[in-house]
Design a protein around this motif. Structure first.
Motif, PDB file in Angstrom:
ATOM      1  N   HIS A  36    -114.747 -20.135  83.640  1.00 18.15           N
ATOM      2  CA  HIS A  36    -114.635 -19.970  82.191  1.00 18.15           C
ATOM      3  C   HIS A  36    -113.806 -21.093  81.577  1.00 18.15           C
ATOM      4  N   ALA A  37    -114.214 -21.526  80.392  1.00 13.41           N
ATOM      5  CA  ALA A  37    -113.442 -22.499  79.616  1.00 13.41           C
ATOM      6  C   ALA A  37    -113.228 -21.893  78.228  1.00 13.41           C
ATOM      7  N   ARG A  38    -111.985 -21.834  77.834  1.00 14.73           N
ATOM      8  CA  ARG A  38    -111.599 -21.173  76.576  1.00 14.73           C
ATOM      9  C   ARG A  38    -111.170 -22.230  75.565  1.00 14.73           C
ATOM     10  N   ASP A  39    -111.666 -22.103  74.350  1.00 22.10           N
ATOM     11  CA  ASP A  39    -111.272 -22.997  73.263  1.00 22.10           C
ATOM     12  C   ASP A  39    -111.491 -22.268  71.952  1.00 22.10           C
ATOM     13  N   ASP A  40    -110.891 -22.784  70.892  1.00 20.13           N
ATOM     14  CA  ASP A  40    -111.017 -22.099  69.609  1.00 20.13           C
ATOM     15  C   ASP A  40    -111.984 -22.803  68.675  1.00 20.13           C
ATOM     16  N   PRO A  73    -118.416 -20.359  78.217  1.00 24.79           N
ATOM     17  CA  PRO A  73    -117.419 -20.539  77.154  1.00 24.79           C
ATOM     18  C   PRO A  73    -116.837 -19.206  76.689  1.00 24.79           C
ATOM     19  N   LEU A  74    -115.557 -19.228  76.435  1.00 23.19           N
ATOM     20  CA  LEU A  74    -114.851 -18.124  75.783  1.00 23.19           C
ATOM     21  C   LEU A  74    -114.281 -18.713  74.504  1.00 23.19           C
ATOM     22  N   VAL A  75    -114.810 -18.279  73.379  1.00 26.35           N
ATOM     23  CA  VAL A  75    -114.433 -18.848  72.089  1.00 26.35           C
ATOM     24  C   VAL A  75    -113.421 -17.944  71.392  1.00 26.35           C
TER      25      VAL A  75
END
Length: 181
Positions: A36-40, A73-75
């Motif tokens: 997982h890659a988290r970004d806003d 993606p984790l937004v």
């Protein structure tokens, strides 16, 4: 790194790809086994004029680079928007909450099936992200966001209460107020 290592469904990292070369960094993350890659995707970057939503090209870039690296993606959906608000805080008034809901709906709709995991407001208990850090301020935002994520993508997973530190009293109050319903 062993690039043949299976991806691990259990962990990932927050990387602010808007400030980094996601095409170079995302494959390195995947090589470590991250899944997982988290970004806003900040509200004020998407809605710069009232009810005009312009999807920033860097969002397409970093979401695409995450997907190319076989990660998920984790937004994070968050951010004040001075079009509606007079101060840096969680949306409070009915108008602010409704506008935040439109931003959430439009962001999730724009991302479509490229993203199925959303976090509602990073560290809502930290003054960095809102002047009002109380559960009483956070729960209405969480509820409006949940409804709009699900309206735009019924299959999405919605997460909340990603607090700064472990704060059992904060969690308990959020849950008592229906934040986990």
């Amino acid at each position: 790194f062993n690039s043949d290592m299976p991806l691990n469904e259990e962990y990932g990292a927050c990387v602010h790809f808007k400030e980094r070369d996601s095409a170079a960094v995302a494959p390195l993350m995947a090589m470590t086994g991250m899944k997982h890659a988290r970004d806003d995707c900040l509200w004020n970057e998407y809605e710069k004029s009232k009810d005009v939503f312009t999807f920033p090209s860097e969002w397409d870039r970093f979401i695409g680079d995450i997907k190319k690296s076989d990660m998920t993606p984790l937004v994070v959906l968050q951010g004040s928007n001075m079009i509606y608000q007079k101060k840096h805080t969680l949306p409070e008034t009915p108008e602010e909450l409704e506008a935040f809901g439109r931003y959430v709906f439009n962001t999730v709709k724009q991302l479509g099936d490229r993203c199925n995991m959303y976090e509602i407001w990073n560290e809502p208990n930290l003054k960095t992200f809102s002047d009002d850090t109380t559960p009483e301020a956070y729960v209405p935002v969480l509820k409006v966001a949940y409804e709009n994520v699900k309206k735009a993508n019924p299959n999405a997973t919605v997460m909340g209460c990603a607090t700064a530190g472990i704060d059992p009293e904060y969690f308990e109050r959020v849950f008592e107020m229906g934040g986990a319903d």
